[in-house]
Design a protein around this motif. Structure first.
Motif, mmCIF file in Angstrom:
data_model
loop_
_atom_site.group_PDB
_atom_site.id
_atom_site.type_symbol
_atom_site.label_atom_id
_atom_site.label_comp_id
_atom_site.label_asym_id
_atom_site.label_seq_id
_atom_site.Cartn_x
_atom_site.Cartn_y
_atom_site.Cartn_z
ATOM 1 N N PRO A 197 0.821 -1.225 0.000
ATOM 2 C CA PRO A 197 0.000 0.000 0.000
ATOM 3 C C PRO A 197 0.852 1.271 0.000
ATOM 4 N N TYR A 198 2.177 1.119 0.170
ATOM 5 C CA TYR A 198 3.027 2.298 0.346
ATOM 6 C C TYR A 198 3.755 2.752 -0.919
ATOM 7 N N LEU A 199 3.517 2.083 -2.041
ATOM 8 C CA LEU A 199 4.348 2.359 -3.224
ATOM 9 C C LEU A 199 4.252 3.814 -3.681
ATOM 10 N N LYS A 200 3.061 4.375 -3.618
ATOM 11 C CA LYS A 200 2.883 5.766 -4.060
ATOM 12 C C LYS A 200 3.755 6.702 -3.210
ATOM 13 N N GLN A 201 3.740 6.443 -1.899
ATOM 14 C CA GLN A 201 4.525 7.279 -0.989
ATOM 15 C C GLN A 201 6.027 7.078 -1.190
ATOM 16 N N LEU A 202 6.394 5.841 -1.495
ATOM 17 C CA LEU A 202 7.828 5.519 -1.581
ATOM 18 C C LEU A 202 8.430 5.846 -2.943
ATOM 19 N N ASP A 203 7.567 6.086 -3.938
ATOM 20 C CA ASP A 203 8.040 6.305 -5.308
ATOM 21 C C ASP A 203 9.186 7.331 -5.344
ATOM 22 N N PHE A 229 12.865 2.680 -4.871
ATOM 23 C CA PHE A 229 11.432 2.363 -4.903
ATOM 24 C C PHE A 229 10.784 3.111 -6.058
ATOM 25 N N THR A 230 9.826 2.458 -6.701
ATOM 26 C CA THR A 230 9.119 3.076 -7.819
ATOM 27 C C THR A 230 7.619 2.889 -7.591
ATOM 28 N N LYS A 231 6.827 3.460 -8.494
ATOM 29 C CA LYS A 231 5.374 3.363 -8.264
ATOM 30 C C LYS A 231 4.844 1.938 -8.482
ATOM 31 N N TYR A 232 5.611 1.102 -9.169
ATOM 32 C CA TYR A 232 5.170 -0.288 -9.372
ATOM 33 C C TYR A 232 5.882 -1.262 -8.429
ATOM 34 N N GLY A 233 7.026 -0.835 -7.858
ATOM 35 C CA GLY A 233 7.764 -1.786 -7.037
ATOM 36 C C GLY A 233 9.152 -1.301 -6.678
ATOM 37 N N VAL A 283 8.604 10.601 17.988
ATOM 38 C CA VAL A 283 9.130 9.487 17.194
ATOM 39 C C VAL A 283 9.454 9.920 15.764
ATOM 40 N N GLU A 284 8.659 10.826 15.203
ATOM 41 C CA GLU A 284 8.908 11.270 13.824
ATOM 42 C C GLU A 284 10.298 11.901 13.701
ATOM 43 N N LEU A 285 10.639 12.737 14.684
ATOM 44 C CA LEU A 285 11.931 13.426 14.642
ATOM 45 C C LEU A 285 13.081 12.420 14.775
ATOM 46 N N ALA A 286 12.870 11.456 15.655
ATOM 47 C CA ALA A 286 13.914 10.427 15.830
ATOM 48 C C ALA A 286 14.155 9.681 14.523
ATOM 49 N N LEU A 287 13.074 9.420 13.798
ATOM 50 C CA LEU A 287 13.200 8.674 12.537
ATOM 51 C C LEU A 287 13.847 9.519 11.442
ATOM 52 N N LEU A 288 13.572 10.825 11.483
ATOM 53 C CA LEU A 288 14.107 11.696 10.423
ATOM 54 C C LEU A 288 15.636 11.680 10.365
ATOM 55 N N GLY A 289 16.249 11.441 11.534
ATOM 56 C CA GLY A 289 17.714 11.377 11.544
ATOM 57 C C GLY A 289 18.260 10.022 11.152
ATOM 58 N N LEU A 290 17.363 9.072 10.925
ATOM 59 C CA LEU A 290 17.806 7.699 10.616
ATOM 60 C C LEU A 290 17.565 7.293 9.172
ATOM 61 N N ILE A 291 16.424 7.740 8.631
ATOM 62 C CA ILE A 291 16.014 7.250 7.305
ATOM 63 C C ILE A 291 15.527 8.387 6.421
ATOM 64 N N ASN A 292 15.424 8.090 5.143
ATOM 65 C CA ASN A 292 14.919 9.045 4.152
ATOM 66 C C ASN A 292 13.551 9.589 4.607
ATOM 67 N N ARG A 293 13.388 10.901 4.488
ATOM 68 C CA ARG A 293 12.164 11.593 4.940
ATOM 69 C C ARG A 293 10.891 10.928 4.406
ATOM 70 N N LYS A 294 10.943 10.453 3.136
ATOM 71 C CA LYS A 294 9.732 9.878 2.532
ATOM 72 C C LYS A 294 9.343 8.533 3.147
ATOM 73 N N ILE A 295 10.311 7.896 3.820
ATOM 74 C CA ILE A 295 10.006 6.585 4.406
ATOM 75 C C ILE A 295 9.408 6.737 5.810
ATOM 76 N N VAL A 296 9.615 7.904 6.430
ATOM 77 C CA VAL A 296 9.208 8.075 7.830
ATOM 78 C C VAL A 296 7.716 7.787 8.020
ATOM 79 N N ALA A 297 6.883 8.408 7.169
ATOM 80 C CA ALA A 297 5.432 8.233 7.324
ATOM 81 C C ALA A 297 5.043 6.760 7.133
#
Ligand SMILES: Cc1cc2nc3c(=O)[nH]c(=O)nc-3n(C[C@H](O)[C@H](O)[C@H](O)COP(=O)(O)OP(=O)(O)OC[C@H]3O[C@@H](n4cnc5c(N)ncnc54)[C@H](O)[C@@H]3O)c2cc1C
Length: 401
Positions: A197-203, A229-233, A283-297
């Motif tokens: 369900p996350y492909l659009k967000q991860l594209d 990551f792309t919109k298909y996979g 938790v959002e801020l903690a994640l922002l320093g670890l991973i790509n911003r688009k993956i946080v959500a």
């Protein structure tokens, strides 16, 4: 003088023609396109990763067969061959080798120059559709019903990958006409489709990391490198390398998953400890320093957490779940982008029916194979063209004997 016809003027057909002509045969290449070597121009993102100086038989699906051919024409022989034609090689990371010009057209230019210099006949815009053997040799029929005769035949028609380059699988039918079995075919070195369900967000998210192919809850192949990551996979060099095994399993209706390590540098325990150190942060801020911003959500959703909840408000098992997701996020693989986008075809003419020294058919004397049409494929990084050069040279050489 032997009359040799080569069906297909791609990588392996061109070198086969040059080898056969240099060893005294009367050689004709029959090519469906208006020009030679069309696919070569698309290789290596237009730079042509024409060999890999570290290529070994173990990098292919049938090492024993490849070994027998590499012992006669190795990656080093390929370098010498192209150097003698004027190519100055540039060796990059992991043995990947390109022409210094960084243009794939350099490779086609020098091959075509040599084909012309040797006086090799080329018949263009002609598709061979069928073939049979008689007491004198081989008779081939094209799309217009015209026939061609030869003493020795080399099938160099490629597989099914990138069909717009001319390799549409007709070669398999010709091999079948002449008594050969074709093993199961599927695309390899190809982008994979995911069910998520996350492909659009991860594209568009790209990062270096570990990816692991999982089958029956067991890791079967792990790669490190860029993941996209792309919109298909999912795509990237790591995924191309996993795609062969993934597609082989999918073609048997098996379930396969890709496990992505979102934080490759830290173990799951280290991620857990790091999250505890950041206990006063949302938790959002903690994640922002670890991973790509688009993956946080995506991670927050997967962990069922609100963005603004502080880490010290979480229960230990919630922090554990978060650390687990960051260390291992699984995606179901549903398929691939297919032959249209694959770099190579897995499967092909059964190698058990081919002499591994001469590449002559064990079913039809005087018939030879070269390149991707055979059931040989290798890793991404110059390995498949290396197979085309080695097998093409050897098939061309023995076709003159
Ligand atoms: C996008 C892309 C990038 C790639 N990048 C790399 C790379 O950087 N490094 C690497 O090692 N490998 C790469 N590969 C793989 C490599 O290009 C192939 O493995 C290699 O070209 C196979 O050579 P071949 O001679 O067997 O077949 P092909 O190169 O496919 O040539 C077959 C030829 O036969 C002709 N033909 C087919 N059927 C008939 C017929 N019936 N009658 C007449 N003519 C016919 C076709 O028109 C074609 O010209 C890439 C592939 C793709 C698609």
């Amino acid at each position: 003088m032997k009359k040799v016809i080569i069906i297909g003027g791609g990588a392996s057909g061109l070198i086969a023609a040059i080898a056969a002509k240099r060893h005294g045969a009367d050689v004709t290449i029959i090519e469906r396109n208006i020009k030679l070597g069309k696919k070569i121009l698309a290789t290596g993102n237009g730079r042509c990763n024409f060999t890999n100086v570290d290529a070994e038989p173990i990098h292919y699906n049938n090492p024993t067969f490849v070994k027998s051919v590499f012992e006669q024409f190795s990656p080093q022989d390929t370098l010498l061959f192209f150097k003698s034609l004027g190519i100055t090689p540039k060796i990059e990371d992991l043995g990947k080798t390109y022409p210094l010009s960084e243009q794939a057209s350099s490779i086609t230019d020098v091959l075509i120059y040599e084909v012309k210099r040797l006086g090799i006949e080329v018949v263009y815009e002609t598709v061979i559709l069928s073939a049979h053997k008689d007491s004198k040799g081989f008779v081939l029929y094209d799309q217009k019903g015209e026939s061609f005769y030869c003493d020795r035949l080399i099938i160099s028609t490629g597989g099914l990958a990138l069909p717009q380059s001319g390799s549409d699988g007709t070669g398999y039918q010709i091999a079948k006409d002449l008594g050969h079995e074709i093993t199961k075919l599927f695309p390899a070195l190809v982008k994979l489709k995911l069910d998520s369900p996350y492909l659009k967000q991860l594209d568009g998210v790209k990062f270096p990391g570990f990816v692991t192919l999982i089958h029956n809850q067991t890791p079967i192949q792990t790669e490190f490198g860029d993941i996209l990551f792309t919109k298909y996979g999912i795509s990237g060099p790591t995924i191309l390398q996993l795609s062969r095994k993934a597609n082989a399993l999918l073609s048997n209706h098996e379930s396969v998953f890709i496990d992505v390590k979102l934080v490759s540098e830290l173990s799951v325990d280290q991620i857990y400890d790091r999250l505890l150190e950041l206990k006063n942060l949302p938790v959002e801020l903690a994640l922002l320093g670890l991973i790509n911003r688009k993956i946080v959500a995506v991670v927050l959703k997967e962990a069922h957490l609100m963005a603004d909840v502080r880490i010290d408000q979480l229960k230990p098992n919630q922090i554990k779940l978060l650390a687990n997701i960051l260390s291992s996020m699984k995606f179901k693989v549903t398929g691939s982008k297919g032959y249209e986008e694959a770099q190579v075809t897995a499967g092909g003419v059964n190698c058990d029916e081919i002499n591994p020294v001469t590449l002559e058919s064990l079913k039809a004397k005087g018939l030879y194979f070269s390149g991707e049409v055979m059931d040989i494929d290798g890793l991404c990084g110059g390995y498949n063209l290396q197979w085309a050069w080695s097998s093409g040279y050897i098939a061309g050489l023995y076709a003159t004997k």
